[in-house]
Design an enzyme around this catalytic site. Structure first.
Site, PDB file in Angstrom:
ATOM      1  CG  ASN A  94       8.675   1.491   2.000  1.00 30.37           C
ATOM      2  OD1 ASN A  94       9.316   1.722   3.020  1.00 30.37           O
ATOM      3  ND2 ASN A  94       7.430   1.887   1.838  1.00 30.37           N
ATOM      4  CB  THR A 107      -0.941   0.018   1.220  1.00 31.56           C
ATOM      5  OG1 THR A 107      -0.162  -0.155   2.417  1.00 31.56           O
ATOM      6  CG2 THR A 107      -1.966  -1.100   1.119  1.00 31.56           C
ATOM      7  CG  ASP A 108       3.816   4.229   1.726  1.00 33.24           C
ATOM      8  OD1 ASP A 108       3.768   4.978   0.730  1.00 33.24           O
ATOM      9  OD2 ASP A 108       4.411   4.529   2.781  1.00 33.24           O
ATOM     10  CG  LEU A 109       6.745  -0.142  -4.084  1.00 29.28           C
ATOM     11  CD1 LEU A 109       7.480  -1.035  -3.090  1.00 29.28           C
ATOM     12  CD2 LEU A 109       6.447  -0.906  -5.362  1.00 29.28           C
TER      13      LEU A 109
END
Length: 239
Positions: free
Chosen positions: A176, A170-172
Site C-alpha cells: 500500500n 487500518t492496513d498499512l
C-alpha cells in the site's frame, strides 16, 4: 473537488466531475465494463483479493477495483454487502475519504467514480481511481534490492503527514506504499480507513504493522530488508 451523485434505477454513481469532466455518462458507465476493459491491449490484472484492473481511458490511467468480502462468510457471498454490515457503503466511503485527503494535499490517488448496485439482498460495489504512473509498491523494490536510507526517511516523513492529518490507515503494508526512483511516496488503499484523532500508541501500532509486512515478505520470498534500518523510517513517522 466537485462531487456529483447520480441515480439510475438500482445503480448509483458518485462522480468526481472535475476529474471526469471530459467523460459523458456512457463513457463513465464503460469504466465499469470489465469485459470491454480486458480486451484492451495494455490492460493489467493486479493480484490480491477481488478483481482489479489497471487500464486507460481517454488518456487517463485508471484502476478499477471490485469490493469483495473477506473471511469465512466471503467464501460463500463474495461481492454482496448487507444493511447490517459495518461497511455497507465501502466504495462511497473510500471515494469520500480520498476526496478529503486530496483536498488536504496528501499524496494519494484521485478518486474518479464509485458505483453501488442495489440487488435483491444487498449492495455490490466498485471504484475507479487514478493510477499513479511511474510508481511501484515496496514489494517490487525489495525483491531487487534494499531500500536506501533516503527512501526509508522519505517513507517515514510521508507517513507522518498522514498522522499529522489524523488519517488512520487500518492496513498499512508494503503493498500500500508506492515509491519511485526519486524517493517520492504515495499511499493507497484506504478501504475501511478513518479520519480521527490518534494517540501515540495508535501510530506505533500502524508503523509496527508495516514492519511486520516487511518481515513477512522477507521470510516468504527472501526479500532484501534490514530490520535495524527500519528505525530510520519509524523515527521520522513518529517524530
Amino acid at each position: 473537488m466537485s462531487e456529483e451523485l447520480l441515480s439510475l434505477g438500482n445503480t448509483k454513481y458518485l462522480i468526481n466531475s472535475d476529474f471526469l469532466s471530459e467523460f459523458d455518462l456512457s463513457e463513465i458507465e464503460a469504466l465499469f465494463d470489465r469485459t470491454s476493459i480486458e480486451r484492451q491491449k495494455n490492460v493489467e490484472k493486479a493480484s490480491g483479493r477481488g478483481k482489479t484492473l489497471l487500464f486507460s481511458a481517454k488518456d487517463k490511467n485508471l484502476v478499477l477495483r471490485q469490493y469483495r468480502r473477506g473471511g469465512f462468510f466471503g467464501k460463500f457471498v463474495k461481492h454482496t454487502f448487507y444493511a447490517f454490515d459495518s461497511f455497507q457503503h465501502r466504495a462511497f466511503d473510500e471515494f469520500r475519504m480520498l476526496s478529503k485527503m486530496v483536498d488536504m494535499g496528501l499524496p494519494v490517488p484521485t478518486p474518479a467514480v464509485a458505483r453501488e448496485i442495489k440487488t435483491t439482498f444487498g449492495i455490490r460495489q466498485d471504484i475507479v481511481i487514478q493510477r499513479i504512473s511511474g510508481f511501484k509498491d515496496l514489494s517490487y523494490f525489495i525483491k531487487e534490492r534494499s531500500l536506501t536510507d533516503e527512501e526509508l526517511v522519505s517513507i517515514g516523513k510521508t507517513i507522518k503527514k498522514f498522522f499529522d492529518n489524523n488519517i488512520l490507515h487500518t492496513d498499512l503494508n508494503i503493498r500500500n506504499i508506492l515509491l519511485n526512483e526519486d524517493s517520492s511516496v504515495y499511499i493507497i488503499d484506504f478501504d475501511k480507513c478513518f479520519i480521527k484523532p490518534m494517540k501515540k500508541e495508535d501510530k506505533e501500532k500502524i508503523v509496527n504493522r508495516l514492519l511486520r509486512s516487511f518481515i513477512k515478505e522477507k521470510t516468504k520470498k527472501s526479500a532484501y530488508f534490514e530490520e535495524e534500518k527500519f528505525e530510520l523510517l519509524k523515527k521520522e513517522a513518529l517524530s
